[in-house]
Write a protein that holds these residues in place. Structure first.
Motif, PDB file in Angstrom:
ATOM      1  N   ALA A  34       0.828  -1.209   0.000  1.00  0.00           N
ATOM      2  CA  ALA A  34       0.000   0.000   0.000  1.00  0.00           C
ATOM      3  C   ALA A  34       0.862   1.257   0.000  1.00  0.00           C
ATOM      4  O   ALA A  34       0.502   2.264  -0.618  1.00  0.00           O
ATOM      5  N   GLU A  35       2.003   1.215   0.679  1.00  0.00           N
ATOM      6  CA  GLU A  35       2.911   2.374   0.682  1.00  0.00           C
ATOM      7  C   GLU A  35       3.392   2.702  -0.726  1.00  0.00           C
ATOM      8  O   GLU A  35       3.674   3.863  -1.036  1.00  0.00           O
ATOM      9  N   GLN A  36       3.458   1.694  -1.586  1.00  0.00           N
ATOM     10  CA  GLN A  36       3.905   1.911  -2.960  1.00  0.00           C
ATOM     11  C   GLN A  36       2.744   2.186  -3.917  1.00  0.00           C
ATOM     12  O   GLN A  36       2.942   2.242  -5.128  1.00  0.00           O
ATOM     13  N   GLY A  37       1.539   2.363  -3.369  1.00  0.00           N
ATOM     14  CA  GLY A  37       0.415   2.808  -4.177  1.00  0.00           C
ATOM     15  C   GLY A  37      -0.584   1.756  -4.569  1.00  0.00           C
ATOM     16  O   GLY A  37      -1.576   2.062  -5.243  1.00  0.00           O
ATOM     17  N   ALA A  38      -0.369   0.496  -4.170  1.00  0.00           N
ATOM     18  CA  ALA A  38      -1.321  -0.553  -4.520  1.00  0.00           C
ATOM     19  C   ALA A  38      -2.595  -0.430  -3.690  1.00  0.00           C
ATOM     20  O   ALA A  38      -2.572   0.041  -2.548  1.00  0.00           O
ATOM     21  N   GLU A  39      -3.696  -0.862  -4.277  1.00  0.00           N
ATOM     22  CA  GLU A  39      -4.947  -1.038  -3.532  1.00  0.00           C
ATOM     23  C   GLU A  39      -4.932  -2.460  -2.990  1.00  0.00           C
ATOM     24  O   GLU A  39      -4.857  -3.428  -3.754  1.00  0.00           O
ATOM     25  N   VAL A  40      -4.988  -2.590  -1.667  1.00  0.00           N
ATOM     26  CA  VAL A  40      -4.720  -3.877  -1.034  1.00  0.00           C
ATOM     27  C   VAL A  40      -5.992  -4.448  -0.398  1.00  0.00           C
ATOM     28  O   VAL A  40      -6.694  -3.758   0.340  1.00  0.00           O
ATOM     29  N   THR A  41      -6.251  -5.712  -0.698  1.00  0.00           N
ATOM     30  CA  THR A  41      -7.318  -6.460  -0.046  1.00  0.00           C
ATOM     31  C   THR A  41      -6.699  -7.357   1.010  1.00  0.00           C
ATOM     32  O   THR A  41      -5.833  -8.193   0.701  1.00  0.00           O
ATOM     33  N   LEU A  42      -7.112  -7.168   2.247  1.00  0.00           N
ATOM     34  CA  LEU A  42      -6.576  -7.913   3.385  1.00  0.00           C
ATOM     35  C   LEU A  42      -7.443  -9.147   3.611  1.00  0.00           C
ATOM     36  O   LEU A  42      -8.646  -9.042   3.846  1.00  0.00           O
ATOM     37  N   CYS A  43      -6.820 -10.319   3.570  1.00  0.00           N
ATOM     38  CA  CYS A  43      -7.554 -11.575   3.665  1.00  0.00           C
ATOM     39  C   CYS A  43      -7.031 -12.399   4.838  1.00  0.00           C
ATOM     40  O   CYS A  43      -5.825 -12.588   4.982  1.00  0.00           O
ATOM     41  N   ALA A  44      -7.953 -12.878   5.657  1.00  0.00           N
ATOM     42  CA  ALA A  44      -7.635 -13.785   6.766  1.00  0.00           C
ATOM     43  C   ALA A  44      -8.963 -14.210   7.385  1.00  0.00           C
ATOM     44  O   ALA A  44     -10.026 -13.732   6.992  1.00  0.00           O
ATOM     45  N   ARG A  45      -8.888 -15.078   8.370  1.00  0.00           N
ATOM     46  CA  ARG A  45     -10.117 -15.534   9.025  1.00  0.00           C
ATOM     47  C   ARG A  45     -10.631 -14.535  10.049  1.00  0.00           C
ATOM     48  O   ARG A  45     -11.833 -14.456  10.280  1.00  0.00           O
ATOM     49  N   ARG A  46      -9.735 -13.764  10.657  1.00  0.00           N
ATOM     50  CA  ARG A  46     -10.123 -12.920  11.786  1.00  0.00           C
ATOM     51  C   ARG A  46     -10.601 -11.546  11.288  1.00  0.00           C
ATOM     52  O   ARG A  46      -9.790 -10.638  11.063  1.00  0.00           O
ATOM     53  N   ARG A  47     -11.907 -11.391  11.168  1.00  0.00           N
ATOM     54  CA  ARG A  47     -12.482 -10.163  10.626  1.00  0.00           C
ATOM     55  C   ARG A  47     -12.104  -8.939  11.447  1.00  0.00           C
ATOM     56  O   ARG A  47     -11.745  -7.897  10.885  1.00  0.00           O
ATOM     57  N   GLN A  65      -8.985  -2.713   1.941  1.00  0.00           N
ATOM     58  CA  GLN A  65     -10.301  -3.269   2.238  1.00  0.00           C
ATOM     59  C   GLN A  65     -10.113  -4.687   2.751  1.00  0.00           C
ATOM     60  O   GLN A  65      -9.027  -5.255   2.621  1.00  0.00           O
ATOM     61  N   ILE A  66     -11.143  -5.267   3.342  1.00  0.00           N
ATOM     62  CA  ILE A  66     -10.975  -6.573   3.966  1.00  0.00           C
ATOM     63  C   ILE A  66     -11.767  -7.645   3.224  1.00  0.00           C
ATOM     64  O   ILE A  66     -12.792  -7.370   2.588  1.00  0.00           O
ATOM     65  N   LEU A  67     -11.264  -8.875   3.350  1.00  0.00           N
ATOM     66  CA  LEU A  67     -11.938 -10.060   2.814  1.00  0.00           C
ATOM     67  C   LEU A  67     -11.786 -11.179   3.840  1.00  0.00           C
ATOM     68  O   LEU A  67     -10.829 -11.951   3.792  1.00  0.00           O
ATOM     69  N   PRO A  68     -12.704 -11.258   4.815  1.00  0.00           N
ATOM     70  CA  PRO A  68     -12.631 -12.341   5.796  1.00  0.00           C
ATOM     71  C   PRO A  68     -12.861 -13.683   5.093  1.00  0.00           C
ATOM     72  O   PRO A  68     -13.894 -13.884   4.443  1.00  0.00           O
ATOM     73  N   LEU A  69     -11.905 -14.595   5.212  1.00  0.00           N
ATOM     74  CA  LEU A  69     -11.969 -15.823   4.434  1.00  0.00           C
ATOM     75  C   LEU A  69     -10.979 -16.847   4.975  1.00  0.00           C
ATOM     76  O   LEU A  69      -9.855 -16.503   5.336  1.00  0.00           O
ATOM     77  N   ASP A  70     -11.414 -18.096   5.015  1.00  0.00           N
ATOM     78  CA  ASP A  70     -10.529 -19.213   5.315  1.00  0.00           C
ATOM     79  C   ASP A  70     -10.099 -19.804   3.982  1.00  0.00           C
ATOM     80  O   ASP A  70     -10.903 -20.427   3.283  1.00  0.00           O
ATOM     81  N   ILE A  71      -8.837 -19.615   3.600  1.00  0.00           N
ATOM     82  CA  ILE A  71      -8.417 -20.033   2.268  1.00  0.00           C
ATOM     83  C   ILE A  71      -8.314 -21.548   2.137  1.00  0.00           C
ATOM     84  O   ILE A  71      -8.157 -22.064   1.015  1.00  0.00           O
ATOM     85  N   THR A  72      -8.407 -22.286   3.251  1.00  0.00           N
ATOM     86  CA  THR A  72      -8.434 -23.746   3.131  1.00  0.00           C
ATOM     87  C   THR A  72      -9.790 -24.241   2.654  1.00  0.00           C
ATOM     88  O   THR A  72      -9.912 -25.394   2.227  1.00  0.00           O
ATOM     89  N   ASP A  73     -10.808 -23.401   2.728  1.00  0.00           N
ATOM     90  CA  ASP A  73     -12.130 -23.722   2.174  1.00  0.00           C
ATOM     91  C   ASP A  73     -12.083 -23.354   0.693  1.00  0.00           C
ATOM     92  O   ASP A  73     -12.401 -22.232   0.301  1.00  0.00           O
TER      93      ASP A  73
END
Length: 254
Positions: A34-47, A65-73
């Motif tokens: 994000a410091e370099q200008g990217a729009e970042v989607t934050l993904c993890a289980r813990r909302r 922005q956030i994406l609450p998600l379990d990537i093992t699913d």
């Protein structure tokens, strides 16, 4: 003569997905992009943890922005990504460890580590790449492995096995997707001070072993991984693919 110019480290106009972004290396990677200008989607289980990080980043002028998600699913992961525009950058920092002597490894611990560290990493990387290929877009896909992806370690047979596996898949994916302009690399850190390593550092015997192996004389901090993440994601690393950037203070040098 015409002077050569360093390619840009900036990531303006690019979309990044960071898995495992709720803490530690993943959170640092998200900030670095994000410091370099990217729009970042934050993904993890813990909302809640994701939202705290996103709020702090946005308040600092970044875009998150956030994406609450379990990537093992896998079905849920694939559906969630299908409902969003393609990501130009992936940093997969999701992972766990189940350390024990190899003779005491349980099938349950093996499956937990392999499911997240390798299986989920494989299919997440594949899903991001397939979308980029279908849209004719280049990209930079980065999996966080470990120095244990290049050596072995006490009580770490399962963990090292999963990280070695990710190194192997990275090389093969890089070969397959190179013609599409998609770069696939890993970053292999030494022991970094995070919640995941707190128990290890609390063990005097393990802490002494770590100190004896790191040639620069200190353990890693999250900030030590942020520069490599931004570098590999950027055009400054445009000819780097199928390799591992080892950030280990010299651990694997001997």
């Amino acid at each position: 003569m015409t002077l050569p110019r360093t390619p840009s480290f900036r990531l303006d106009g690019r979309r990044a997905l960071v898995a495992g972004a709720s803490s530690g290396i993943g959170a640092g990677a998200a900030v670095a992009l994000a410091e370099q200008g990217a729009e970042v989607t934050l993904c993890a289980r813990r909302r809640d943890d994701l939202q705290v990080l996103a709020d702090e980043m946005n308040a600092a002028g970044m875009r998150a922005q956030i994406l609450p998600l379990d990537i093992t699913d896998l079905p849920a992961m694939e559906q969630a990504l299908a409902n969003r525009p393609a990501f130009d950058i992936l940093v997969n920092s999701a992972g766990l460890a189940r350390h024990s002597p190899a003779t005491q490894t349980t099938p349950q611990d093996f499956d937990l580590a392999a499911d997240l560290n390798f299986r989920a990493a494989y299919f997440l990387t594949r899903t991001i790449a397939a979308r980029l290929i279908s849209e004719g877009r280049p990209g930079s896909l980065i999996n966080i492995t470990s120095q244990m992806a290049h050596v072995g370690g006490i009580d770490r047979a399962v963990y090292a096995a999963t990280k070695h596996a990710v190194e192997g898949m990275t090389k093969s994916m890089a070969i397959e997707w190179g013609p599409h302009g998609i770069r696939v690399n890993t970053i292999a850190p030494t022991f970094i001070r995070t919640a995941l390593t707190a128990d290890t550092f609390a063990n005097p015997e393990r802490a002494a072993w770590i100190a004896s192996k790191i040639k620069l004389g200190r353990v890693g901090e999250v900030s030590d991984i942020m520069g490599p993440v931004a570098f590999l994601a950027s055009d400054a690393a445009a000819l780097i693919t199928g390799t591992s950037l080892i950030v280990d203070g010299g651990w694997t040098a001997d």
